[in-house]
Design a protein around this motif. Structure first.
Motif, mmCIF file in Angstrom:
data_model
loop_
_atom_site.group_PDB
_atom_site.id
_atom_site.type_symbol
_atom_site.label_atom_id
_atom_site.label_comp_id
_atom_site.label_asym_id
_atom_site.label_seq_id
_atom_site.Cartn_x
_atom_site.Cartn_y
_atom_site.Cartn_z
ATOM 1 N N PRO A 52 86.334 24.759 -33.525
ATOM 2 C CA PRO A 52 85.752 24.744 -34.874
ATOM 3 C C PRO A 52 85.200 23.366 -35.249
ATOM 4 C CG PRO A 52 87.817 25.949 -34.897
ATOM 5 C CD PRO A 52 87.700 25.327 -33.534
ATOM 6 N N LYS A 53 85.869 22.312 -34.792
ATOM 7 C CA LYS A 53 85.407 20.957 -35.106
ATOM 8 C C LYS A 53 83.988 20.727 -34.594
ATOM 9 C CE LYS A 53 86.591 16.084 -34.477
ATOM 10 N NZ LYS A 53 87.482 15.102 -33.790
ATOM 11 N N GLN A 54 83.679 21.257 -33.408
ATOM 12 C CA GLN A 54 82.332 21.087 -32.864
ATOM 13 C C GLN A 54 81.287 21.820 -33.707
ATOM 14 O OE1 GLN A 54 82.944 22.539 -28.848
ATOM 15 N NE2 GLN A 54 83.245 20.481 -28.030
ATOM 16 N N VAL A 55 81.652 22.981 -34.217
ATOM 17 C CA VAL A 55 80.738 23.727 -35.088
ATOM 18 C C VAL A 55 80.449 22.912 -36.347
ATOM 19 C CG1 VAL A 55 80.411 25.824 -36.454
ATOM 20 C CG2 VAL A 55 81.555 25.961 -34.228
ATOM 21 N N TYR A 112 80.575 31.461 -31.751
ATOM 22 C CA TYR A 112 79.755 31.056 -32.894
ATOM 23 C C TYR A 112 78.337 30.782 -32.414
ATOM 24 C CZ TYR A 112 78.763 29.268 -37.533
ATOM 25 O OH TYR A 112 78.264 29.112 -38.800
ATOM 26 N N ASN A 113 77.380 31.560 -32.917
ATOM 27 C CA ASN A 113 75.998 31.487 -32.459
ATOM 28 C C ASN A 113 75.260 30.374 -33.199
ATOM 29 O OD1 ASN A 113 73.171 32.126 -31.901
ATOM 30 N ND2 ASN A 113 73.947 34.076 -31.110
ATOM 31 N N ALA A 114 74.626 29.492 -32.439
ATOM 32 C CA ALA A 114 73.945 28.335 -33.027
ATOM 33 C C ALA A 114 72.595 28.690 -33.641
ATOM 34 C CB ALA A 114 73.752 27.259 -31.959
ATOM 35 N N VAL A 115 72.016 29.830 -33.254
ATOM 36 C CA VAL A 115 70.704 30.211 -33.788
ATOM 37 C C VAL A 115 70.834 30.490 -35.287
ATOM 38 C CG1 VAL A 115 68.855 31.928 -33.718
ATOM 39 C CG2 VAL A 115 69.905 31.136 -31.591
ATOM 40 N N GLY A 116 69.998 29.824 -36.062
ATOM 41 C CA GLY A 116 70.035 30.027 -37.505
ATOM 42 C C GLY A 116 70.889 29.023 -38.257
ATOM 43 N N MET A 117 71.510 28.078 -37.529
ATOM 44 C CA MET A 117 72.356 27.097 -38.219
ATOM 45 C C MET A 117 71.536 26.194 -39.143
ATOM 46 S SD MET A 117 75.199 26.072 -35.314
ATOM 47 C CE MET A 117 76.143 24.939 -36.340
ATOM 48 N N GLU A 118 70.317 25.856 -38.709
ATOM 49 C CA GLU A 118 69.493 24.961 -39.539
ATOM 50 C C GLU A 118 69.121 25.621 -40.865
ATOM 51 O OE1 GLU A 118 67.443 22.161 -36.070
ATOM 52 O OE2 GLU A 118 66.186 23.590 -37.163
ATOM 53 N N SER A 119 68.677 26.863 -40.799
ATOM 54 C CA SER A 119 68.280 27.532 -42.048
ATOM 55 C C SER A 119 69.497 27.790 -42.934
ATOM 56 C CB SER A 119 67.544 28.842 -41.756
ATOM 57 O OG SER A 119 68.354 29.736 -41.022
ATOM 58 N N LEU A 120 70.643 28.083 -42.340
ATOM 59 C CA LEU A 120 71.857 28.312 -43.126
ATOM 60 C C LEU A 120 72.265 27.034 -43.864
ATOM 61 C CD1 LEU A 120 74.188 30.197 -43.935
ATOM 62 C CD2 LEU A 120 75.413 29.434 -41.889
ATOM 63 N N PHE A 121 72.155 25.893 -43.172
ATOM 64 C CA PHE A 121 72.499 24.625 -43.820
ATOM 65 C C PHE A 121 71.532 24.309 -44.955
ATOM 66 C CE2 PHE A 121 72.611 20.042 -44.404
ATOM 67 C CZ PHE A 121 73.971 19.781 -44.389
ATOM 68 N N LEU A 122 70.248 24.547 -44.738
ATOM 69 C CA LEU A 122 69.255 24.319 -45.788
ATOM 70 C C LEU A 122 69.555 25.168 -47.018
ATOM 71 C CD1 LEU A 122 65.987 24.327 -43.636
ATOM 72 C CD2 LEU A 122 66.945 22.354 -44.828
ATOM 73 N N HIS A 123 70.019 26.381 -46.803
ATOM 74 C CA HIS A 123 70.296 27.314 -47.901
ATOM 75 C C HIS A 123 71.577 26.950 -48.644
ATOM 76 C CE1 HIS A 123 70.204 31.500 -49.679
ATOM 77 N NE2 HIS A 123 71.447 31.125 -49.934
ATOM 78 N N GLU A 124 72.670 26.885 -47.933
ATOM 79 C CA GLU A 124 73.972 26.713 -48.573
ATOM 80 C C GLU A 124 74.256 25.274 -48.990
ATOM 81 O OE1 GLU A 124 75.840 29.073 -49.502
ATOM 82 O OE2 GLU A 124 75.070 30.776 -48.360
ATOM 83 N N ALA A 125 73.638 24.334 -48.293
ATOM 84 C CA ALA A 125 74.008 22.934 -48.510
ATOM 85 C C ALA A 125 72.843 22.110 -49.067
ATOM 86 C CB ALA A 125 74.540 22.356 -47.197
ATOM 87 N N ILE A 126 72.073 21.480 -48.181
ATOM 88 C CA ILE A 126 71.015 20.553 -48.580
ATOM 89 C C ILE A 126 69.688 21.012 -48.004
ATOM 90 C CG2 ILE A 126 70.198 18.163 -48.330
ATOM 91 C CD1 ILE A 126 73.148 17.318 -48.139
#
Length: 602
Positions: A348-351, A418-432
């Motif tokens: 989880p730490k790596q995620v 844990y699938n890495a695809v979509g992590m960038e858009s998820l971060f943009l949405h939920e975070a910054i």
């Protein structure tokens, strides 16, 4: 001070000119009246916010106002409902007495939002919410566990903090009894949950039913008693929490579980949509208006959803061709979902570190797109184990006093999957720059009435977060075509919501039809599709807010770019959107149109 200053100026003008004309007197009186109106409306807003916090103490706790941390009102009782009704009616009557034309531009925006809020809140009280008090996504049993875990909004720093939560535990026991009584009324009236949702609630409740109080999540704050507490204080707290958990918390969860399993589940409905309950069609039309803050009909939204699904699908086909994948889109979905190369994590730490690296990557570009940035701190955390199985990634706002950062919660059941695809858009949405920027900037804006600083409108807030996903390329992200495909998949996810939400709640679609539609059109697993569709079943209309809000913000940006040409500034546009906080979309549109007109003149 302002009244005195203006009156003095008017008097001096008369003396110096040797006149005391009626015109000057009239102008002075009008000025005084305008100032008094301004003061009155500010007082209305301040009084409302104070009165509201007394009735909604969890909202006070969420903004680090600790005055009501020991209170958990029985929100399901008829007495409470009447108190809430009186609150909204009182302030609707007051705002209706204010002359809007005499307000400043900012105050007129506040006036419009406030009046809308009072009217919609009164209408909400006519809906059967109190007969459906529990679902697997949002409900008091979940909220209590989050508060009692010590990692949520409830503070556990002083002996008084620990005593405060004991008061809420007592309130929860009363709430639980009323919830059962209300659900029995719902059973008699034909207003019940779909059976599949009740089945999802049962394990959540069962998880809290244990023999040893120390094995519950409510013991976590007791495990972490501050070192500066005296031995007597620590012993007293341990004894009080052992008793409260054993005699109130566990029995309340057990009572709710046994009732829902033995009585409620057999009476659960087989229909998927809210139209399956008595009066469900009218209820859904209200929910559509509530969540979208528009007058759009379910049919109009359904059509927009289908158009968006077709448009995004064609974009997905282009990415599939770009990466040289041989096979149809369904095969490409399976490839992205199942290929081990997209699951590079072991812990989880790596995620969590991967999400933090996204923030670092786009940091240099943020100042080009935003003039205003939040002062609030921000963290990425793993979702607590007790709710991770049924949780989505989410954002929890910061405390205005800085005592709690904004938190992006990531559920990680198995890091190796844990699938890495979509992590960038998820971060943009939920975070910054999604929820963290929007909510933090709203809370930090000086001059906004408190009811606006801490307000929430899903169509604006979720619309902004989805719009934020579209900024990825401008922020230096989406350089990997698979991450851009993840962005398209996330956008498709919100477009699908327009179709399946209306499909289930207004067009007779079954749960299974909706699940299949999702599987046919997006990058998802069967398990994820089921969880999402059941979420829409539990909170009808909420899923519409994202895409409807995003489309409006995009429309406003395109209009501003077209009308302003070389005068258009993307950072100024974003600042104008964010600095007023959330508001109904019609109010936002009017505000941006006025901003564009002002920019033309500048």
């Amino acid at each position: 001070m302002r009244i005195h200053y203006l009156t003095l100026c008017a008097a001096l003008a008369g003396i110096l000119s040797g006149t005391s004309s009626c015109t000057r007197s009239s102008e002075s009186e009008q000025t005084i009246e305008a100032v008094q109106t301004e003061q009155n409306i500010s007082q209305v807003f301040d009084n409302y916010f104070e009165d509201r916090l007394k009735l909604f103490p969890l909202e006070a706790t969420a903004i680090a106002d600790n005055r009501y941390n020991d209170q958990l009102p029985n929100t399901l009782s008829l007495e409470y409902e009447e108190q809430v009704r009186q609150l909204y009616q009182k302030y609707l009557d007051q705002i209706n007495k204010v002359d809007r034309s005499k307000l400043t531009e900012q105050e007129q925006v506040s006036y419009d939002i406030f009046k809308y809020e009072m009217e919609m809140s009164l209408e909400a009280l006519k809906q059967p919410d109190e007969l459906l008090p529990i679902n697997q996504f949002w409900s008091m049993p979940i909220t209590m566990a989050q508060l009692g875990s010590g990692s949520g909004n409830q503070p556990f720093k002083t002996p008084e903090d620990y005593r405060d939560f004991l008061g809420r535990i007592q309130g929860f026991a009363v709430w639980g009894d009323t919830a059962i009584a209300n659900m029995r009324r719902g059973m008699a009236a034909g207003v019940v949950l779909p059976r599949s949702l009740t089945q999802k609630v049962l394990p959540q409740l069962q998880a809290m039913v244990v023999e040893d109080p120390k094995k519950t999540i409510f013991w976590a704050p007791v495990e972490k008693l501050p070192d500066n507490f005296t031995t007597t204080q620590k012993d007293s707290i341990r004894q009080a929490y052992t008793r409260a958990i054993k005699e109130e918390i566990i029995p309340t969860y057990k009572k709710l579980h046994d009732f829902m399993k033995q009585e409620y589940l057999p009476k659960g409905r087989t229909t998927s949509g809210i139209s399956g309950i008595k009066g469900g069609d009218a209820y859904y039309r209200y929910l559509v208006r509530y969540w979208t803050t528009t007058e759009m009909t379910p049919d109009e939204i359904f059509d927009i959803g289908q158009q968006e699904v077709a448009r995004i699908r064609s974009e997905m086909e282009k990415i599939k061709e770009q990466v040289g994948f041989k096979g149809d889109l369904q095969a490409f979905f399976r490839h992205v979902n199942d290929n081990p190369k997209f699951m590079p994590y072991k812990t989880p730490k790596q995620v969590l570190e991967a999400y933090r690296s996204i923030e670092q990557k786009m940091q240099p570009q943020l100042n080009k797109l935003f003039g205003i940035t939040p002062e609030s701190k921000f963290e990425v955390r793993q979702t607590e184990a007790f709710r991770a199985a049924s949780a989505s990634a989410e954002y929890n706002p910061p405390a205005p006093d800085g005592s709690r950062p904004g938190i992006f919660y990531v559920p990680i059941l198995d890091a190796t999957k844990y699938n890495a695809v979509g992590m960038e858009s998820l971060f943009l949405h939920e975070a910054i720059p999604g929820h963290h920027y929007q909510i933090s900037i709203q809370q930090e804006q000086e001059g906004l009435p408190k009811f606006r600083q801490y307000a929430w409108y899903g169509a604006f807030g979720e619309g902004w977060a989805l719009y934020s996903e579209s900024l990825g390329k401008e922020l230096g992200l989406y350089t990997d075509p698979y991450q851009y495909f993840g962005r398209l998949s996330d956008e498709m996810h919100r477009a699908i919501r327009l179709v399946v939400d209306v499909g289930m709640h207004a067009k007779g679609w079954t749960r299974e039809q909706a699940i299949q539609y999702s599987l046919d059109n997006e990058l998802t697993s069967k398990e994820a599709a089921v969880a999402e569709i059941e979420r829409y079943m539990a909170i009808p209309g909420q899923a519409l807010s994202y895409k409807i809000g995003e489309l409006k913000i995009k429309e406003l940006r395109q209009r501003a770019e077209r009308e302003l040409g070389s005068k258009f500034s993307i950072s100024a546009f974003h600042d104008e959107i964010l600095k007023g906080g959330v508001m109904p979309l019609a109010v936002l549109e009017k505000k941006i149109d006025e901003w564009v007109a002002a920019q033309k003149k500048s």
